[in-house]
Design an enzyme around this catalytic site. Structure first.
Site, PDB file in Angstrom:
ATOM      1  N   ARG A 106       5.088   9.792  29.489  1.00  0.00           N
ATOM      2  CA  ARG A 106       6.092   8.768  29.128  1.00  0.00           C
ATOM      3  C   ARG A 106       5.573   7.371  29.429  1.00  0.00           C
ATOM      4  O   ARG A 106       6.299   6.508  29.919  1.00  0.00           O
ATOM      5  CB  ARG A 106       7.415   8.980  29.879  1.00  0.00           C
ATOM      6  CG  ARG A 106       8.148  10.235  29.538  1.00  0.00           C
ATOM      7  CD  ARG A 106       8.607  10.255  28.072  1.00  0.00           C
ATOM      8  NE  ARG A 106       9.475  11.373  27.834  1.00  0.00           N
ATOM      9  CZ  ARG A 106       9.045  12.614  27.616  1.00  0.00           C
ATOM     10  NH1 ARG A 106       7.748  12.870  27.571  1.00  0.00           N
ATOM     11  NH2 ARG A 106       9.912  13.585  27.414  1.00  0.00           N
ATOM     12  N   SER A 161      16.495  11.130  28.319  1.00  0.00           N
ATOM     13  CA  SER A 161      16.301  11.236  29.778  1.00  0.00           C
ATOM     14  C   SER A 161      16.323   9.838  30.395  1.00  0.00           C
ATOM     15  O   SER A 161      15.579   8.959  29.955  1.00  0.00           O
ATOM     16  CB  SER A 161      14.949  11.865  30.094  1.00  0.00           C
ATOM     17  OG  SER A 161      14.860  13.144  29.532  1.00  0.00           O
ATOM     18  N   GLU A 214      13.402   5.716  33.261  1.00  0.00           N
ATOM     19  CA  GLU A 214      12.468   5.873  32.133  1.00  0.00           C
ATOM     20  C   GLU A 214      12.627   4.801  31.046  1.00  0.00           C
ATOM     21  O   GLU A 214      11.628   4.218  30.617  1.00  0.00           O
ATOM     22  CB  GLU A 214      12.615   7.290  31.560  1.00  0.00           C
ATOM     23  CG  GLU A 214      11.427   7.745  30.725  1.00  0.00           C
ATOM     24  CD  GLU A 214      11.442   7.139  29.351  1.00  0.00           C
ATOM     25  OE1 GLU A 214      10.439   6.536  28.952  1.00  0.00           O
ATOM     26  OE2 GLU A 214      12.473   7.249  28.664  1.00  0.00           O
TER      27      GLU A 214
HETATM   28  N1  EPU Z   1      17.861  21.507  34.755  1.00  0.00           N
HETATM   29  C1  EPU Z   1      18.962  21.782  35.518  1.00  0.00           C
HETATM   30  N2  EPU Z   1      20.075  21.017  35.340  1.00  0.00           N
HETATM   31  C2  EPU Z   1      20.150  20.020  34.421  1.00  0.00           C
HETATM   32  C3  EPU Z   1      18.996  19.731  33.654  1.00  0.00           C
HETATM   33  C4  EPU Z   1      17.864  20.503  33.844  1.00  0.00           C
HETATM   34  O1  EPU Z   1      18.952  22.683  36.365  1.00  0.00           O
HETATM   35  O2  EPU Z   1      21.193  19.386  34.313  1.00  0.00           O
HETATM   36  C5  EPU Z   1      16.675  22.355  34.906  1.00  0.00           C
HETATM   37  C6  EPU Z   1      16.538  23.273  33.682  1.00  0.00           C
HETATM   38  O3  EPU Z   1      17.247  24.439  33.821  1.00  0.00           O
HETATM   39  C7  EPU Z   1      15.045  23.517  33.635  1.00  0.00           C
HETATM   40  C8  EPU Z   1      14.457  22.222  34.187  1.00  0.00           C
HETATM   41  O4  EPU Z   1      15.498  21.555  34.890  1.00  0.00           O
HETATM   42  O5  EPU Z   1      14.699  24.584  34.499  1.00  0.00           O
HETATM   43  C9  EPU Z   1      13.895  21.349  33.090  1.00  0.00           C
HETATM   44  O6  EPU Z   1      14.933  21.042  32.158  1.00  0.00           O
HETATM   45  P1  EPU Z   1      14.645  20.779  30.605  1.00  0.00           P
HETATM   46  O7  EPU Z   1      13.871  21.898  30.018  1.00  0.00           O
HETATM   47  O8  EPU Z   1      15.950  20.432  29.964  1.00  0.00           O
HETATM   48  O9  EPU Z   1      13.650  19.541  30.596  1.00  0.00           O
HETATM   49  P2  EPU Z   1      13.635  18.176  31.412  1.00  0.00           P
HETATM   50  O10 EPU Z   1      12.453  18.179  32.311  1.00  0.00           O
HETATM   51  O11 EPU Z   1      14.959  17.907  32.009  1.00  0.00           O
HETATM   52  C10 EPU Z   1      12.048  16.999  29.708  1.00  0.00           C
HETATM   53  C11 EPU Z   1      11.988  15.673  28.992  1.00  0.00           C
HETATM   54  C12 EPU Z   1      12.872  15.676  27.771  1.00  0.00           C
HETATM   55  C13 EPU Z   1      12.441  16.814  26.846  1.00  0.00           C
HETATM   56  C14 EPU Z   1      12.510  18.139  27.620  1.00  0.00           C
HETATM   57  C15 EPU Z   1      11.958  19.275  26.811  1.00  0.00           C
HETATM   58  C16 EPU Z   1      11.452  14.003  30.667  1.00  0.00           C
HETATM   59  C17 EPU Z   1      11.937  12.870  31.499  1.00  0.00           C
HETATM   60  N3  EPU Z   1      12.367  14.603  29.897  1.00  0.00           N
HETATM   61  O12 EPU Z   1      13.374  17.129  30.211  1.00  0.00           O
HETATM   62  O13 EPU Z   1      12.646  14.454  27.082  1.00  0.00           O
HETATM   63  O14 EPU Z   1      13.271  16.882  25.708  1.00  0.00           O
HETATM   64  O15 EPU Z   1      11.717  18.046  28.820  1.00  0.00           O
HETATM   65  O16 EPU Z   1      10.570  19.117  26.712  1.00  0.00           O
HETATM   66  O17 EPU Z   1      10.267  14.340  30.728  1.00  0.00           O
HETATM   67  C18 EPU Z   1      13.399  12.207  26.870  1.00  0.00           C
HETATM   68  O18 EPU Z   1      12.307  11.854  27.268  1.00  0.00           O
HETATM   69  O19 EPU Z   1      14.299  11.364  26.584  1.00  0.00           O
HETATM   70  C19 EPU Z   1      13.713  13.619  26.764  1.00  0.00           C
HETATM   71  C20 EPU Z   1      14.901  14.058  26.401  1.00  0.00           C
END
Ligand code: EPU
Length: 354
Positions: free
Chosen positions: A180, A254, A348
């Protein structure tokens, strides 16, 4: 003659413009001056004109480029010139047996560009479906999702230097892409306006679907080896189930980056909470910020007109609140996570505040 009357005499320029429709958080902020550009030369002309006017009047008002406004928090009015980049076009510039190079205007909508690639069988961007915003904004934060980042399919971009009005080309090395992150969030911050991006896409698909949410989606459907269109559809469905559409619930995706902590801190956190979601990266472990915020009890939280999304704790949502209210909520979450876990959450999106 003062500056406002000079600007008002120029057909391209608007004054005192409401930016609510130009940011996906839908916060109300005003731009003192606003103009739309639909070509690189048009942008160069506006920058030169603006500089000349400022010089003559002994002023030095700032310039802010705006694409889809999907990664910015406007917490106050902008006293200078907002340039809304609406440069369009998708041109196949070169191809060989394995790759295609396509130059895309910075103002093109990102998701429509991904759909276009699917239609023409230009492969690589399937996992980046449904990300809000424009093509020109995508390299700034090196957008990424479900195991793919923009930098994986990036060839070069064109950008105009705000100060000189000179257009230059940045290759992948010059962009210094990171998680990012790019040079446009660091050393070159506020110095360039991106006018086009050239992608290097695959002639043959090379799919990436080992991200847990995609794996379980295909397992449920009984699909072992999906097609690119099935990956695209899966990403759209998984995203839509977790991330709110800014057109319905204003947000900027995010709100925090997933933080990286040292091996030692990771070990200690694992002792504190065994279910901690993390994975090893160079230099330590990356933590799921959404998990930390969720565990701290913020998911679904509402405060006045702003809140935390009830499906994904990493997303802050706005219901007619202000940029300042959003930032104040973000600070409370940062302090709480810091206190509970000793982890610093970095915001972010780009923030414009006092
Ligand atoms: N999780 C929770 N509770 C929540 C959210 C997440 O327990 O409310 C847990 C999920 O269960 C999972 C882990 O956290 O085990 C990761 O969650 P998720 O797969 O939704 O991905 P993320 O790390 O929260 C990142 C990116 C997103 C992207 C997704 C999928 C960043 C800051 N965010 O989110 O990107 O869509 O992975 O690749 O890296 C963005 O940048 O705006 C964005 C949406």
């Amino acid at each position: 003659m003062d500056f406002s009357s000079t600007v008002e005499a120029t057909p391209l320029m608007q004054t005192d413009v409401d930016l609510t429709p130009y940011n996906t958080l839908a916060v109300t902020a005003r731009a003192a001056y606003f103009c739309e550009v639909d070509s690189e030369q048009g942008l160069v002309n506006v920058l030169k004109w603006w500089k000349e006017q400022q010089k003559q009047l002994g002023m030095d008002l700032p310039i802010m480029p705006l694409g889809g406004g999907s990664n910015i928090v406007l917490a106050k009015d902008f006293p200078g010139l907002v340039i809304h980049v609406s440069i369009t076009g998708r041109d196949l510039v070169e191809e060989d047996d394995h790759w295609l190079w396509v130059k895309v205007g910075a103002g093109e909508n990102w998701h429509q560009w991904v759909e276009y690639c699917m239609g023409f069988h230009y492969w690589g961007l399937e996992n980046l479906a449904l990300i809000p915003g424009t093509v020109g904004a995508a390299p700034i934060q090196n957008i990424g999702a479900y195991g793919v980042e923009l930098c994986n399919y990036f060839a070069e971009l064109r950008a105009v230097e705000i100060n000189s009005g000179v257009a230059v080309t940045f290759d992948s090395d010059a962009c210094k892409f990171g998680y990012r992150d790019s040079v446009f969030k660091q050393q070159m911050r506020d110095k360039y306006i991106i006018t086009s991006v050239t992608f290097k896409l695959r002639q043959e698909p090379s799919l990436c679907y080992d991200y847990p949410a995609l794996q379980s989606h295909f397992r449920d459907l009984g699909i072992d080896s999906p097609t690119p269109h099935q990956v695209f559809d899966a990403v759209c469905q998984v995203r839509a189930s977790k991330l709110p559409d800014p057109a319905d619930i204003p947000n900027v995706g995010s709100f925090f980056k997933n933080p990286v902590v040292s091996d030692e801190q990771h070990k200690q956190l694992k002792r504190q909470c065994d279910a901690l979601v993390s994975y090893p990266v160079a230099g330590g472990h990356k933590l799921a910020a959404g998990w930390l915020i969720d565990q701290a009890g913020w998911k679904g939280y509402r405060e006045d007109e702003v809140g935390v999304h009830d499906q994904q704790a990493l997303v802050l949502i706005n219901r007619k609140g202000s940029g300042e209210q959003i930032l104040s909520l973000a600070q409370k979450i940062q302090s709480d996570v810091q206190e509970r876990y000793g982890v610093e959450l970095e915001i972010e999106p780009r923030v414009y505040s006092s």
